[in-house]
Design an enzyme around this catalytic site. Structure first.
Site, short mmCIF file in Angstrom:
data_model
loop_
_atom_site.label_atom_id
_atom_site.label_comp_id
_atom_site.label_asym_id
_atom_site.label_seq_id
_atom_site.Cartn_x
_atom_site.Cartn_y
_atom_site.Cartn_z
N ASP A 1 28.26 7.36 -15.44
CA ASP A 1 26.81 7.82 -14.58
C ASP A 1 26.46 9.17 -15.54
OD1 ASP A 1 27.62 5.97 -12.82
OD2 ASP A 1 27.17 7.13 -11.03
N GLY B 1 23.19 7.66 -2.56
CA GLY B 1 24.15 6.74 -2.24
C GLY B 1 23.94 5.31 -2.30
N LEU C 1 22.70 4.21 -7.45
CA LEU C 1 21.86 4.11 -8.59
C LEU C 1 22.25 5.72 -9.39
CD1 LEU C 1 18.67 2.81 -7.24
CD2 LEU C 1 20.43 1.63 -8.73
N GLY C 2 23.35 6.31 -8.91
CA GLY C 2 23.69 7.44 -9.65
C GLY C 2 23.13 8.67 -9.23
N SER C 3 22.80 8.87 -7.85
CA SER C 3 21.91 10.21 -7.79
C SER C 3 22.80 11.43 -7.79
CB SER C 3 21.41 10.03 -6.01
OG SER C 3 22.47 9.96 -5.19
N SER C 4 23.99 11.28 -7.72
CA SER C 4 24.75 12.54 -7.72
C SER C 4 25.00 12.99 -9.10
CB SER C 4 26.36 12.50 -7.01
OG SER C 4 27.02 11.47 -7.61
N ALA D 1 22.79 12.29 -11.77
CA ALA D 1 21.61 12.88 -12.20
C ALA D 1 21.14 14.26 -11.58
CB ALA D 1 20.49 11.74 -11.53
#
Ligand code: PMV
Length: 305
Positions: free
Chosen positions: A142, A93, A96-99, A101
Site C-alpha cells: 500500500d 476502511g 483502498l489503502g486510506s491509511s 495514503a
C-alpha cells in the site's frame, strides 16, 4: 509556515494475502487522494472534515485513523504543535489503502515543513514503518503504491517495479463496512497452521496467477485478466476471506457483463474490483443499486509535494 502534500489510494489487482507469504502482487494507484496541509499552531489540531473529526489537544491524536497521524508525528516530527488538515477522497476502511495514503501524504508534508528532501524509496519505507507499528503486520504494497503511483509490481524479493500498461475499464465497488485487515491476515494464518500443504498450494497458485497477469499486462494483452481475476477470487474464497455480501458483489458485476471480478484488499468487507471491457458503465450502474461503485481511473502520480 505551511506545507501540503497528497497521495493516492490503491487497489490490489492480484496477489493480496499471498503477498504476506512472500508472493508477488500487482496493485494500482487510483485517482482518489488524501491531501494533508500542515501549518504552525499553538496546539495540536487535526481536522478531517469528511469524517467529522476535529481533534484538539496538547498530546498527540489517537484512535482509528488518527493512530497513523500520531505515529508519523512521533517518528518524523520534533513535537512542536501543528495544525493538520486532512482531506480524504477515499472511504476509510474500504480496502483502498486510506491509511497508507494518509501516512504517505503526511510524511511528505512533514518533509516539506522541515525542509527535508526525500527519495521515494525512503518515503515508502518510512510510511511502511508507521503502518507496521500501528497495525503490527503489513506488507509494503500500500505504502509503495501511494508513494510511487501508477501500476506497481512487487516481486517475491520485495523489489518494486513501476510499469506501464494499457488497462482501462475497471470498476471498484465498496460496501458500507470494512474487514479488519489484521483479523483477515490472522484468519488465513490460522487456516494455514491447520492445513499447511493445502494453503501453501493455494498461495503457489495465486503466485502463478499474478505472474501470468503481469505478463499479460506487460505485453498489452489484457484479455486473460478477467479469467485470472475469477480464478484468484475462487482462491480468496478458499482462504476464507470472502463473505456473502462480497460474493454477491462479485457475481453482480459478472452478471452485468464484467469479464472478471474479485475482492480487492483483505476481504471480510470492503471492496471488489471488476474488469469490464466495453461495459464499465453498465457494471458500475448495476453495482450502484446496492453499493457504492465507481469507474477506476489510474493515478500516474504518487506522492505530490
Ligand atoms: O485491505 P488492504 O487494502 O489493507 O489490503 C490488505 C492486503 C493483504 O495482502 C491482505 C495484507 C497486506 O499487508 O498485504
Amino acid at each position: 509556515m505551511k506545507s501540503r502534500a497528497s497521495a493516492p489510494a490503491k487497489a490490489i489487482l492480484f496477489g493480496e494475502h499471498a503477498v504476506v507469504y512472500g508472493k508477488p502482487a500487482i496493485a494500482a494507484a487510483i485517482d482518489r487522494r488524501v491531501t494533508v496541509t500542515l501549518g504552525d499552531s499553538s496546539e495540536n489540531r487535526v481536522t478531517i472534515p469528511s469524517l467529522g473529526v476535529d481533534f484538539r489537544s496538547e498530546s498527540n491524536p489517537q484512535g482509528g485513523i488518527l493512530d497513523y497521524v500520531s505515529k508519523a508525528l512521533q517518528l518524523y516530527h520534533d513535537g512542536s504543535p501543528l495544525s493538520i488538515q486532512i482531506e480524504m477522497e477515499i472511504p476509510v476502511g474500504s480496502g483502498l489503502g486510506s491509511s497508507a495514503a494518509l501516512t504517505v501524504a503526511l510524511i511528505g508534508a512533514l518533509d516539506g515543513y522541515h525542509g527535508r528532501e526525500s527519495e521515494p524509496g525512503d518515503t515508502a519505507a518510512r510510511a511502511h514503518r508507521v503502518e507496521l507499528e500501528v497495525q503490527g503486520a503489513a506488507s509494503p504494497l500500500d505504502t509503495t503504491v501511494s508513494t510511487y503511483g501508477g501500476l506497481v509490481y512487487l516481486d517475491s524479493q520485495r523489489n518494486v517495479e513501476k510499469f506501464d500498461a494499457r488497462l482501462h475499464d475497471l470498476v471498484i465497488a465498496h460496501m458500507d463496512h470494512s474487514g479488519d485487515t489484521a483479523e483477515m491476515v490472522a484468519g488465513v494464518a490460522e487456516l494455514r497452521s491447520r492445513f499447511p500443504a493445502v494453503v501453501d498450494g493455494i498461495m503457489d497458485t495465486v503466485e502463478m496467477i499474478t505472474l501470468r497477469a503481469y505478463r499479460a499486462l506487460l505485453s498489452n494483452n489484457p484479455e486473460p485478466l478477467g479469467d485470472l481475476m475469477n480464478i484468484n477470487q475462487g482462491l480468496l474464497d478458499a482462504m476464507g476471506v470472502s463473505t456473502l455480501e462480497l460474493s454477491m458483489m462479485v457475481y453482480e458485476a459478472r452478471r452485468a457483463g464484467a469479464a472478471g471480478s474479485k475482492i480487492t484488499g483483505a476481504g471480510g468487507g470492503g471492496s471488489i474490483i471488476a474488469y469490464c471491457p466495453g461495459c464499465a458503465e453498465d457494471v458500475a450502474e448495476a453495482l450502484n443499486r446496492d453499493w457504492n461503485a465507481m469507474k477506476a481511473r489510474f493515478s500516474e502520480e504518487g506522492l505530490i509535494r
